[in-house]
Write an enzyme that holds these catalytic residues in place. Structure first.
Site, mmCIF file in Angstrom:
data_model
loop_
_atom_site.group_PDB
_atom_site.id
_atom_site.type_symbol
_atom_site.label_atom_id
_atom_site.label_comp_id
_atom_site.label_asym_id
_atom_site.label_seq_id
_atom_site.Cartn_x
_atom_site.Cartn_y
_atom_site.Cartn_z
ATOM 1 N N CYS A 1 -23.576 16.718 -55.092
ATOM 2 C CA CYS A 1 -24.480 16.827 -53.953
ATOM 3 C C CYS A 1 -23.860 16.244 -52.694
ATOM 4 O O CYS A 1 -24.259 15.183 -52.203
ATOM 5 C CB CYS A 1 -25.798 16.130 -54.289
ATOM 6 S SG CYS A 1 -26.574 16.931 -55.682
ATOM 7 N N GLU A 2 -22.850 16.914 -52.186
ATOM 8 C CA GLU A 2 -22.158 16.561 -50.945
ATOM 9 C C GLU A 2 -21.617 17.858 -50.369
ATOM 10 O O GLU A 2 -21.027 18.655 -51.108
ATOM 11 C CB GLU A 2 -20.930 15.669 -51.215
ATOM 12 C CG GLU A 2 -21.193 14.327 -51.823
ATOM 13 C CD GLU A 2 -21.588 13.266 -50.819
ATOM 14 O OE1 GLU A 2 -21.461 13.501 -49.612
ATOM 15 O OE2 GLU A 2 -22.049 12.217 -51.271
ATOM 16 N N GLY B 1 7.412 9.702 -51.555
ATOM 17 C CA GLY B 1 6.846 10.503 -50.479
ATOM 18 C C GLY B 1 7.312 11.934 -50.369
ATOM 19 O O GLY B 1 6.756 12.691 -49.562
HETATM 20 C C1 LIG Z 1 2.215 6.044 -53.200
HETATM 21 C C2 LIG Z 1 3.512 5.357 -53.185
HETATM 22 C C3 LIG Z 1 4.652 5.988 -53.703
HETATM 23 C C4 LIG Z 1 4.635 7.417 -54.195
HETATM 24 O O1 LIG Z 1 4.376 8.319 -53.168
HETATM 25 P P1 LIG Z 1 4.484 9.905 -53.439
HETATM 26 O O2 LIG Z 1 4.100 10.495 -52.146
HETATM 27 O O3 LIG Z 1 3.529 10.235 -54.513
HETATM 28 O O4 LIG Z 1 5.894 10.193 -53.834
HETATM 29 C C5 LIG Z 1 5.820 5.274 -53.718
HETATM 30 N N1 LIG Z 1 5.890 3.997 -53.266
HETATM 31 C C6 LIG Z 1 4.820 3.362 -52.770
HETATM 32 C C7 LIG Z 1 4.949 1.971 -52.299
HETATM 33 C C8 LIG Z 1 3.598 4.019 -52.715
HETATM 34 O O5 LIG Z 1 2.541 3.385 -52.202
#
Ligand SMILES: *Cc1c(COP(=O)(O)O)cnc(C)c1O
Length: 423
Positions: free
Chosen positions: A350-351, A241
């Site tokens: 086409c959106e 994340g």
């Molecule tokens: C999508 C996801 C990640 C990676 O998230 P990023 O924002 O790309 O770092 C890691 N773990 C899980 C369980 C995810 O669903």
């Protein structure tokens, strides 16, 4: 905005030492271009901060699942985080190891569980009691024990876009914090499961460390309670994340993020447990750009449009999340050339939602190349064939070398699996 792997040399954008103009001429547009050096650098930012600690990094495959990208990470010793049986097949095809792979996702099918158990994945990140039941049954049929972690929803606000915030009570993900203890007891009582850890994933494009520390604290509270109950967890998976700079975001530096999280876990007396990270975007996002060519300039009463040959099917993030991607000409306008105009950069689909950038000041003319930055994560991976558009080619630059890592699709391939009705 970008990693230094993409820079202008004599007014022309280069990927490492290769001109983006020559890439576009050789391989056509739209074209995804990745930098091996940028991927490697991002990996080292994580791995170096984990050095000497009980911490491992699992690349989130869904952000960019190209085999060559996964293989670069596999060669560097990466683990992987997968969310489908298809992603497991990719990891194995790319040289990754099942025993370094964790299997996440809210809706795993029995056949996917079975394949992953046979392959020997390191851990199933389970998100509900019915999923525990299914996994227990699948493992029983194979005479195996499945290693499990529960994805616990710490209910922290990651302060990101609602579509990519995943740790709130209202999300479909994870086991509610208040129900987690009971779910662990249920898991521990299932004969074909082995409870090995705990995980969370609070969202994506998070640009502050504080939400992670809040999540870690809540997870550790639970870990301590479970230990008192006799359920000992060997690892804590803090998810992925971490955000990147698309425009003017200032995410923490990767190493500082990793160290701060590890220090908090150590400070709370849990340094003996293994810590997993699952980064996606922060490993690959700024290691890729998408090149596109301007087809037409279309002046309008209220807006001017630059119609380009890439579209929402190639890069869905703007249409899906109103995401910002920097867009710049591949060849910088020489001083004194025509003044820039303000354009919405849009594709041929086409959106009305088919746009890549809005109200961008650009000095462009038809036929010119544009670079769409920060396209390495959730770019090609989210692309589709909408409007029967073949998906773009992908290349990886390594110094002055260029490798085609996915050839451009051809139209005939797009309906090769379809049949018309009999006479
Ligand atoms: C999508 C996801 C990640 C990676 O998230 P990023 O924002 O790309 O770092 C890691 N773990 C899980 C369980 C995810 O669903």
């Amino acid at each position: 905005m970008t990693s230094s792997a993409f820079a202008y040399i004599d007014g022309v954008l280069h990927a490492e030492r290769v001109s983006a103009v020559s890439l576009a001429e050789q391989f056509g547009t739209p074209l995804y271009v990745y930098s091996r050096a940028a991927l490697t650098r991002a990996w080292h930012a994580y791995a170096d901060a984990c050095q000497g600690r009980r911490a491992t990094v699992h690349v989130a495959v869904k952000a960019n699942s190209n085999l060559a990208v996964l293989n670069v990470f596999a060669r560097l010793g990466a683990g992987f985080d997968i969310v489908s049986g298809g992603e497991l097949a990719r990891v194995l095809a790319a040289g990754g190891k099942a025993e370094n792979t964790v299997f996440s996702g809210v809706g795993k099918r029995a056949d996917e569980m079975r394949d992953a158990l046979i392959a020997g994945v390191k851990c199933f990140n389970v998100e509900s009691i019915p999923e525990l039941d299914r996994l227990n049954a699948v493992a029983a049929a194979l005479g195996k024990k499945a290693p499990v972690s529960l994805r616990v929803n710490p209910d922290v606000d990651a302060k990101t876009h609602p579509y990519i915030s995943t740790g709130l009570k209202s999300n479909k993900f994870g086991v509610a914090f208040d129900e987690a203890r009971a779910a662990y007891h249920a898991a521990a009582a299932m004969p074909h499961l082995e409870v090995v850890g705990i995980d969370c994933h609070i969202g994506s494009q998070i640009t502050e460390i504080a939400p992670y520390l809040d999540a870690v604290d809540k997870l550790l509270d639970l870990v301590e309670q479970l230990e008192a109950d006799g359920i000992v967890l060997g690892h804590i998976d803090v998810g992925g994340g971490l955000g990147i700079t698309y425009q003017d975001e200032t995410p923490p530096e990767i190493g500082a993020f990793v160290r701060t999280v590890l220090e908090r876990i150590e400070a709370r007396g849990h340094g003996q447990r293994e810590v997993y990270f699952e980064p996606g975007r922060s490993l690959v996002g700024n290691a890729g750009v998408m090149l596109t060519r301007v087809e037409f300039l279309k002046p309008g009463a209220e807006k001017n449009f630059a119609i380009v040959d890439a579209a929402m099917n190639d890069l869905a993030r703007p249409a899906m999340y109103e995401a910002f991607h920097a867009i710049e000409p591949v060849v910088q306008a020489p001083p004194g050339s025509a003044p820039a105009g303000v354009y919405d950069v849009v594709g041929p689909v086409c959106e009305s939602g088919d746009w890549l950038g809005r109200e961008r000041r650009l000095a462009v003319s038809p036929g010119e190349l544009l670079a769409v930055y920060s396209a390495g994560a959730y770019g090609f991976a989210m692309s589709s064939n909408y409007n029967t558009r073949p998906r773009a080619a992908e290349v990886m630059v390594d110094g002055d070398q260029v490798h085609v890592v996915r050839v451009r699709e051809e139209v005939a391939q797009l309906f090769a699996n379809e049949t018309i009705l009999p006479d």
